[in-house]
Design a protein around this motif. Sequence first.
Motif, PDB file in Angstrom:
ATOM      1  N   THR A 227     -34.856 -31.755   0.955  1.00 57.55           N
ATOM      2  CA  THR A 227     -34.677 -32.361  -0.362  1.00 57.55           C
ATOM      3  C   THR A 227     -35.387 -33.698  -0.470  1.00 57.55           C
ATOM      4  N   PHE A 228     -35.267 -34.533   0.554  1.00 56.56           N
ATOM      5  CA  PHE A 228     -35.750 -35.912   0.435  1.00 56.56           C
ATOM      6  C   PHE A 228     -37.065 -36.186   1.159  1.00 56.56           C
ATOM      7  N   PHE A 229     -37.498 -35.283   2.022  1.00 58.15           N
ATOM      8  CA  PHE A 229     -38.760 -35.511   2.744  1.00 58.15           C
ATOM      9  C   PHE A 229     -39.659 -34.282   2.637  1.00 58.15           C
ATOM     10  N   PRO A 230     -39.933 -33.803   1.431  1.00 60.94           N
ATOM     11  CA  PRO A 230     -40.772 -32.607   1.284  1.00 60.94           C
ATOM     12  C   PRO A 230     -42.230 -32.841   1.643  1.00 60.94           C
ATOM     13  N   PHE A 231     -42.609 -34.094   1.760  1.00 60.00           N
ATOM     14  CA  PHE A 231     -43.999 -34.444   2.043  1.00 60.00           C
ATOM     15  C   PHE A 231     -44.309 -34.440   3.536  1.00 60.00           C
ATOM     16  N   LEU A 232     -43.304 -34.271   4.410  1.00 52.23           N
ATOM     17  CA  LEU A 232     -43.551 -34.256   5.846  1.00 52.23           C
ATOM     18  C   LEU A 232     -44.362 -33.021   6.231  1.00 52.23           C
ATOM     19  N   PRO A 233     -45.276 -33.155   7.173  1.00 51.62           N
ATOM     20  CA  PRO A 233     -46.095 -32.002   7.584  1.00 51.62           C
ATOM     21  C   PRO A 233     -45.229 -30.842   8.073  1.00 51.62           C
ATOM     22  N   GLY A 234     -45.493 -29.663   7.540  1.00 51.41           N
ATOM     23  CA  GLY A 234     -44.773 -28.471   7.972  1.00 51.41           C
ATOM     24  C   GLY A 234     -43.387 -28.324   7.386  1.00 51.41           C
ATOM     25  N   ASN A 235     -42.980 -29.257   6.535  1.00 56.14           N
ATOM     26  CA  ASN A 235     -41.629 -29.207   5.967  1.00 56.14           C
ATOM     27  C   ASN A 235     -41.629 -28.367   4.692  1.00 56.14           C
TER      28      ASN A 235
END
Length: 524
Positions: A258-266
């Motif tokens: 929900t809060f870190f959709p920009f993380l690689p592979g997330n």
Amino acid sequence: MADNKEISIEETIHNGPPSPELEKPQQDGIVRIPRPLDDPRDPLNWPFRKKCGMVAVLSIAMFAGYAAPFCGQLNLVQQAKLYHKTTVQITYFNSASSAGLASGGFFYSPLAHKFGRSSVIFFALLGCLAAQIWAPMMTGKGDYWSYFGSRFLSGFFGMVTSVLGPKYLVDLFFLHQRGRVFTILHLALNFGASAGPTFSGFIAANRYWPVEYWWSVALLAFTSILVFVFLEETSFDRSEGAINMTPPESWIANRIQTFFPFLPGNNSVIKRTTLAETAKVAILPFKIALSPVLLTVAGFDTISFGFYVALNALTPVWLQKPKKFGGYGFTITDNASFTFVHWIGFIFGLVYGQLVSDRIPLWVAKRHGGVWKPEYRLHALWLTNFFMMPVGLGLVGAALMYRLHWVVFALGQIFVTIGSMVSIPVTVNYIAECFRSHTVEATIPVNSMRLFLGLSINFYATDWIAKTHIGWFYGMMAFFSLFAFFFLILLMWKGHVIRSWTPFGLGSDEEGEHVVAGKNIHAA
């Protein structure tokens, strides 16, 4: 959710077969619009206590975000001495805050489309927290413009919930419930803008001004934690054949997505979008801003809310000005105590909004065969904005012109606060229902336009007063606010036609829905 209301055989015999509209689930004679899908992911199907929890978190975020930019509103004298400016020039900080509040939304819409509303709210609150830490550090004589910048950024980040919050309400609640939840959410907006100066004034009354910011820092940190723990995405597409994302069952995985959709592979809890699609969303507020219905509402909001902002910004000047120069000679503590008059207005506005914001439009709909029109929402503003707000501005002007007791000044403030408190949720709700497919993008220009007058008026208030005298400075505001209400009368009269002129095919509303199915609307 309550059991569906059954249509009796007798009703069928006397009235004929029920229409498709009346076959929708009902509650106390009110048709539930929109109709939820048989899917637990549909936010309309979520437990009511969960919906209330979401509204509570959004309201706290709204309160914290709008309290932050105005924490330094009352300490005019100390800052004037520090920065070698006049007290009126110190009030320019309020204009910087308002400029931030007016501009932030244009960035949050495309970001929310790309990363999700919850993630954007979370990181914007952290940005507001950083601005609140920056402000009390600006204690040097040459830090005027740096402090000015901190106020702009505080407003820029703090306003995030006012733009993204209404979409949560539209996703979570039925048509006949929205008036009350919009009132609650926007109470937090007005209450925050007033409570910020109140709390800070008491804290720093006998101390040096930077101390007034640290309670806001703690509140924003606490609010960010609440958002991270409890806020969920409500995006759900009910159109036929739509594919909706299924959030992970694991709480930790859910929070990360929900809060870190920009993380690689997330993965993300919202559908992936391309850069081109995000760019189209970024342009939408400017397209919607050209629609006549939005410009008409914005004309009303710009005048009514703009004068409320201007009144709040300049009130400390008149209260703290010595009596021999036409002021009331208040200390900072006196000024902080005076702001409780706004709280009286908020309480009245909250009770009034809860009682009438849904009941009046449903009553009007019932008188028109139960068929809904968005303009029915606007009838709730006759008492507060056609009568109370102009009278309030007139009382403020008379109190200052004839040096009447501060109680008269306070009564005028209460009336103006009530007008602002009630009008914002009603007009935002109205615009949200005129652009059901683009709620976030439609609220952005409304939020921005209504702040333009308030953020600019401090720069020419002195010249305006010099031309007309202090009494007519507010007296003219009273007549302008009365004139502004005729924008709403125009919509009540010809709203359907005006909405039909919306360009680019962006308008979408619930007009024509049969919302009142029975005789009892009291419990709606």
